[in-house]
Design an enzyme around this catalytic site. Sequence first.
Site, PDB file in Angstrom:
ATOM      1  N   CYS A  90       0.855  -1.180   0.000  1.00 20.74           N
ATOM      2  CA  CYS A  90       0.000   0.000   0.000  1.00 20.74           C
ATOM      3  C   CYS A  90       0.889   1.227   0.000  1.00 20.74           C
ATOM      4  O   CYS A  90       2.117   1.136   0.129  1.00 20.74           O
ATOM      5  CB  CYS A  90      -0.945  -0.013   1.203  1.00 20.74           C
ATOM      6  SG  CYS A  90      -2.380   1.087   0.991  1.00 20.74           S
ATOM      7  N   CYS A 142      -0.266   4.256   1.805  1.00 15.13           N
ATOM      8  CA  CYS A 142      -0.734   5.243   2.782  1.00 15.13           C
ATOM      9  C   CYS A 142       0.314   5.598   3.837  1.00 15.13           C
ATOM     10  O   CYS A 142       0.365   6.742   4.301  1.00 15.13           O
ATOM     11  CB  CYS A 142      -2.022   4.772   3.446  1.00 15.13           C
ATOM     12  SG  CYS A 142      -1.876   3.223   4.354  1.00 15.13           S
ATOM     13  N   LYS A 161     -12.467  -5.150   2.302  1.00 15.82           N
ATOM     14  CA  LYS A 161     -11.929  -4.261   3.332  1.00 15.82           C
ATOM     15  C   LYS A 161     -12.915  -3.115   3.548  1.00 15.82           C
ATOM     16  O   LYS A 161     -13.141  -2.295   2.649  1.00 15.82           O
ATOM     17  CB  LYS A 161     -10.560  -3.730   2.919  1.00 15.82           C
ATOM     18  CG  LYS A 161      -9.889  -2.841   3.960  1.00 15.82           C
ATOM     19  CD  LYS A 161      -8.507  -2.424   3.479  1.00 15.82           C
ATOM     20  CE  LYS A 161      -7.805  -1.560   4.501  1.00 15.82           C
ATOM     21  NZ  LYS A 161      -6.457  -1.137   4.032  1.00 15.82           N
ATOM     22  N   ARG A 211     -11.460   7.390   3.782  1.00 21.50           N
ATOM     23  CA  ARG A 211     -11.198   6.378   2.762  1.00 21.50           C
ATOM     24  C   ARG A 211     -12.478   5.715   2.270  1.00 21.50           C
ATOM     25  O   ARG A 211     -12.452   4.622   1.708  1.00 21.50           O
ATOM     26  CB  ARG A 211     -10.219   5.340   3.319  1.00 21.50           C
ATOM     27  CG  ARG A 211      -8.864   5.948   3.637  1.00 21.50           C
ATOM     28  CD  ARG A 211      -7.865   4.948   4.145  1.00 21.50           C
ATOM     29  NE  ARG A 211      -6.568   5.595   4.312  1.00 21.50           N
ATOM     30  CZ  ARG A 211      -5.771   5.438   5.355  1.00 21.50           C
ATOM     31  NH1 ARG A 211      -6.108   4.628   6.338  1.00 21.50           N
ATOM     32  NH2 ARG A 211      -4.606   6.068   5.430  1.00 21.50           N
ATOM     33  N   GLU A 269     -16.606  -7.786  -4.912  1.00 21.33           N
ATOM     34  CA  GLU A 269     -15.185  -7.514  -4.708  1.00 21.33           C
ATOM     35  C   GLU A 269     -14.372  -8.807  -4.734  1.00 21.33           C
ATOM     36  O   GLU A 269     -13.330  -8.895  -5.388  1.00 21.33           O
ATOM     37  CB  GLU A 269     -14.976  -6.787  -3.375  1.00 21.33           C
ATOM     38  CG  GLU A 269     -15.444  -5.343  -3.345  1.00 21.33           C
ATOM     39  CD  GLU A 269     -14.447  -4.398  -4.020  1.00 21.33           C
ATOM     40  OE1 GLU A 269     -13.416  -4.871  -4.535  1.00 21.33           O
ATOM     41  OE2 GLU A 269     -14.716  -3.189  -4.041  1.00 21.33           O
ATOM     42  N   LYS A 276     -11.655  -7.894   6.218  1.00 22.70           N
ATOM     43  CA  LYS A 276     -11.156  -6.990   7.258  1.00 22.70           C
ATOM     44  C   LYS A 276     -12.199  -5.929   7.539  1.00 22.70           C
ATOM     45  O   LYS A 276     -12.711  -5.316   6.585  1.00 22.70           O
ATOM     46  CB  LYS A 276      -9.850  -6.342   6.776  1.00 22.70           C
ATOM     47  CG  LYS A 276      -9.213  -5.377   7.752  1.00 22.70           C
ATOM     48  CD  LYS A 276      -7.922  -4.798   7.170  1.00 22.70           C
ATOM     49  CE  LYS A 276      -7.264  -3.849   8.178  1.00 22.70           C
ATOM     50  NZ  LYS A 276      -6.056  -3.211   7.625  1.00 22.70           N
ATOM     51  N   SER A 303      -6.722  -3.725  14.814  1.00 21.35           N
ATOM     52  CA  SER A 303      -6.176  -3.020  15.979  1.00 21.35           C
ATOM     53  C   SER A 303      -7.244  -2.626  16.992  1.00 21.35           C
ATOM     54  O   SER A 303      -7.025  -2.748  18.206  1.00 21.35           O
ATOM     55  CB  SER A 303      -5.419  -1.775  15.517  1.00 21.35           C
ATOM     56  OG  SER A 303      -6.268  -0.891  14.800  1.00 21.35           O
ATOM     57  N   TYR A 322      -2.890  -9.306  16.201  1.00 13.96           N
ATOM     58  CA  TYR A 322      -1.893  -8.772  17.133  1.00 13.96           C
ATOM     59  C   TYR A 322      -1.822  -9.613  18.398  1.00 13.96           C
ATOM     60  O   TYR A 322      -0.889  -9.477  19.184  1.00 13.96           O
ATOM     61  CB  TYR A 322      -2.230  -7.317  17.477  1.00 13.96           C
ATOM     62  CG  TYR A 322      -2.299  -6.437  16.251  1.00 13.96           C
ATOM     63  CD1 TYR A 322      -1.151  -5.921  15.671  1.00 13.96           C
ATOM     64  CD2 TYR A 322      -3.529  -6.153  15.641  1.00 13.96           C
ATOM     65  CE1 TYR A 322      -1.217  -5.135  14.536  1.00 13.96           C
ATOM     66  CE2 TYR A 322      -3.599  -5.371  14.494  1.00 13.96           C
ATOM     67  CZ  TYR A 322      -2.434  -4.868  13.947  1.00 13.96           C
ATOM     68  OH  TYR A 322      -2.504  -4.111  12.800  1.00 13.96           O
TER      69      TYR A 322
END
Length: 325
Positions: free
Chosen positions: A120, A122, A195, A217, A233, A248, A274, A313
């Site tokens: 990506c 970003c 996403k 976004r 998609e 996601k 996250s 995580y």
Amino acid sequence: MGLEFKRHRRLRRNAAMRSLVRENHVRVEDFIYPIFVIEGENIKNEISSMPGIYQYSLDRLTEEMDEVASLGIQSVLLFGIPVEKDECGTGAFHDHGIVQEATRLIKEKYPNILVVADTCLCEYTSHGHCGMIEGDQVLNDPSLKLLTDTAISQAKAGADIIAPSNMMDGFVAAIRQGLDEAGFAHIPIMSYSVKYASAFYGPFRDAAESTPQFGDRKTYQMDPANRLEAFREAESDVEEGADFLIVKPGMPYLDIVRDVRNEFNVPVVTYNVSGEYSMVKAASANGWVDEKSVVMEMLTGMKRAGADLIITYHAKDAARWLNEK
């Protein structure tokens, strides 16, 4: 004559019986562990909104990787934080960019660990968006060339899997063609296919330093209210050559994970993002939940929904708990 009814509890009678008939299992091999690498020296910055997660400079990355390897985690997902950013995200596709250098280091020292490279722009753009911009518009087609260049540079550095997360139309087709023409036809694409424009990404933007400088976004990530769009998609990405499909975030979209699993015959990955991680950590720190029980229930739910792999995580903690058995 007594009542007639079914005795479902027979198969729940004790731990051994419950283990015998358990339908879904979480394994250490299922985890992909995200790691944030940052330019500079002697850096290990804890992310304030993600307790236990750090930004590492290259000279300290082996501290993290030694632990990852010792726990039996077999795959990592790399995100880069450059010192300098520009309008087109040059650091993303520079042959000596931070992700490229981290990939080389990991493949040299830990050759059996798979490196998944987040593809990506970003984190590398001064405006924080995932593509080229013109005014307040994120341009689709001009961004594809930069994303393809990024994927090729990551593959050259030794990345085992390319994971494009930008949600530009045609990004899988462009990257697949670019990789093939550059001699990387053997490198698979793990597409962030479904996403959503989710509020659960907040802490990640602290970690990756990638907050958009204007707007949001929502013109390229999906509306959280939509389900059928996910089929469109995913179908496009499979047709364009995706080898894995990512959904996601994770927990709020397990219905979509199941839909994708039922519809497509490729490995399905869910990203336990996250915000999901940070909520569990905060609740645990306050004594409101038992962290181990909640995390393992969440991860089991993702497997039950149909995920083959989980980007999380929690991977190191969950690996410790699983290894205790």
